[in-house]
Design an enzyme around this catalytic site. Structure first.
Site, PDB file in Angstrom:
ATOM      1  N   ASP A  15      31.498  40.607  29.177  1.00  0.00           N
ATOM      2  CA  ASP A  15      31.477  41.794  30.046  1.00  0.00           C
ATOM      3  C   ASP A  15      31.423  41.376  31.519  1.00  0.00           C
ATOM      4  OD1 ASP A  15      29.088  40.779  29.154  1.00  0.00           O
ATOM      5  OD2 ASP A  15      28.057  42.692  28.938  1.00  0.00           O
ATOM      6  N   TYR A  17      40.635  39.614  14.255  1.00  0.00           N
ATOM      7  CA  TYR A  17      41.979  40.053  13.861  1.00  0.00           C
ATOM      8  C   TYR A  17      42.383  39.472  12.502  1.00  0.00           C
ATOM      9  CZ  TYR A  17      42.493  41.575  18.740  1.00  0.00           C
ATOM     10  OH  TYR A  17      42.331  42.180  19.953  1.00  0.00           O
ATOM     11  N   ASP A  55      45.258  40.422  29.350  1.00  0.00           N
ATOM     12  CA  ASP A  55      46.009  41.564  29.872  1.00  0.00           C
ATOM     13  C   ASP A  55      45.420  42.021  31.210  1.00  0.00           C
ATOM     14  OD1 ASP A  55      47.773  41.606  27.772  1.00  0.00           O
ATOM     15  OD2 ASP A  55      47.642  43.777  27.499  1.00  0.00           O
ATOM     16  N   LYS A  84      29.884  36.342  23.749  1.00  0.00           N
ATOM     17  CA  LYS A  84      28.900  37.427  23.783  1.00  0.00           C
ATOM     18  C   LYS A  84      27.692  36.921  22.989  1.00  0.00           C
ATOM     19  CE  LYS A  84      27.766  41.712  24.822  1.00  0.00           C
ATOM     20  NZ  LYS A  84      27.456  42.129  26.199  1.00  0.00           N
ATOM     21  N   ASP A  93      42.514  38.439  24.162  1.00  0.00           N
ATOM     22  CA  ASP A  93      43.564  39.454  24.160  1.00  0.00           C
ATOM     23  C   ASP A  93      43.322  40.430  25.313  1.00  0.00           C
ATOM     24  OD1 ASP A  93      45.612  41.089  23.396  1.00  0.00           O
ATOM     25  OD2 ASP A  93      44.635  41.895  21.609  1.00  0.00           O
TER      26      ASP A  93
END
Ligand code: NAD
Length: 356
Positions: A223, A142, A251, A191, A247
């Site tokens: 994942d 980001y 959620d 990852k 992020d």
């Protein structure tokens, strides 16, 4: 103890829910002999209307010079079409950046009384969910360079995901220190089978874990984490991860508890200064109706006492009071079920304050 709190009520339900958190904080100060001094600063749409910007420079200075910041929420349809450079959310990014808030703590706790509200089967949530996501907030994709250019006749877009050793180490330390105060288990999510930034992440986390032998440490691929959160959320204590993975996973985790209105969060700096806010938005559809659930904001105030003011007993008092009020059957509309006592925002705040 005297503490100065900058209060950013914001838009929509922001003022209603923050007022209830202040009501509860005032009860805590009365009971434990503290003094909390509040300074209001406009943020978001209301600041655009009053000052032409979503937060003023003076507002930022007030946040910086206080002991902690309590936020409601910003935004709403009225400001959806303002110039992108002054959108309400810009103020949040500015506060995070200027206060150096690099660590975002999002507890996901399913109160057993609200198990029916979870979209997961009772057999999965019957033992409760109590996990904490520690998300890196000021680095990664980001904040990397981005570009879109035409290459060989077609558009190609790039987003850079950059992490330095020290950025990973400081968020890792927050996670390990937090795990020491909880159940001493960390899952570090990356990852590393694909990304270099994740391989560095893993290396730094392994090094840190040597400093915290009491903490049980595991690496989990992002994942797999997404899957495990649904399959067996009770296995997690602290999850630490980089900005974008955090992020998305936070959620996902927030939905496990059934209502967004229950969820608090903290954003922390190197020092004790932090910003505390519920994870939901300004809920313009229910603003001004006295029906919003203030518990996410009230629990955010408890996090402020725990993390910025080092007042664990006072934080416990708020969390226990919320638990008791739920036990007594008090429910705002978002968590209502048959046989319970339906209350509005103010009445819920009154009930928590009364228990304290
Ligand atoms: P939202 O979180 O405001 O609302 C989503 C749904 O949840 C709505 O139906 C709302 O009524 C309900 N809800 C939210 N909080 C609740 C509470 N405390 N009690 C009961 N119900 C609650 O998300 P949205 O509708 O996508 O966004 C509305 C505005 O908020 C937008 O302008 C958005 O940009 C802004 N927003 C701000 C923040 C922030 O300030 N941190 C975060 C997310 C969205």
């Amino acid at each position: 103890m005297k503490k100065n709190i900058t209060v950013l009520k914001g838009d929509g339900i922001g003022p209603e829910i923050v007022n209830e958190a202040i009501k509860v904080l005032d009860k805590v100060s009365e009971k434990f002999g503290h003094e909390f001094v509040y300074t209001d600063v406009l943020i978001g749409g209301c600041s655009i209307d009053a000052n032409g910007v979503p937060i003023t420079d003076e507002g930022i200075e007030k946040c910086k010079s206080s002991d902690s910041v309590l936020l409601g929420a910003v935004g709403g349809p009225k400001w959806d079409s303002v110039d992108p450079s002054i959108r309400p959310e810009k103020a949040l990014l500015r506060v995070r950046k200027e206060l150096g808030l690099f660590a975002n703590l999002r507890p996901t706790r399913l109160f057993p009384q609200l198990a029916d509200a979870s979209p997961l089967k009772a057999s999965i949530v019957e033992n409760g969910i109590d996990l904490l996501i520690v998300r890196e907030l000021t680095g990664g994709i980001y904040f990397g360079k981005r570009s879109t250019a035409e290459v060989d006749g077609e558009l190609v877009a790039t987003d850079e995901m950059l992490y330095s050793y020290h950025e990973i180490e400081r968020i890792g330390r927050v996670a390990f220190e937090t795990a020491m105060k909880r159940n001493k288990r960390i899952a570090s999510v990356d990852k590393a089978n694909v990304l270099d930034s994740s391989r560095l992440w893993r290396k730094v986390m392994h090094k840190l874990s040597e400093e915290y032998p009491e903490v049980a440490y595991t690496d989990v691929l992002v994942d797999n984490t997404a899957m495990q959160l649904i399959k067996n959320p009770g296995q997690f204590d602290v999850i630490v991860t980089e900005n974008m993975f955090g992020d998305i996973l936070s959620d996902e985790a927030s939905m496990l508890t059934g209502s967004i209105g229950m969820m608090p969060s903290a954003s922390l700096s190197d020092g004790t200064l932090g910003m505390y806010e519920p994870i939901h938005g300004s809920a313009p559809d229910i603003a001004g109706m006295d029906v919003a659930n203030p518990l996410g904001t009230i629990l955010s105030a408890a996090m402020m006492l725990r993390y910025s003011f080092d007042m664990p007993k006072e934080a416990d008092a708020i969390e226990n009071a919320v638990n008791e009020v739920l036990n007594a059957g008090y429910r705002t509309g978002d968590i209502m079920k048959e046989g319970m006592k339906k209350v509005g925002c103010k009445e819920m705040g009154d009930a928590v304050a009364a228990v304290i």
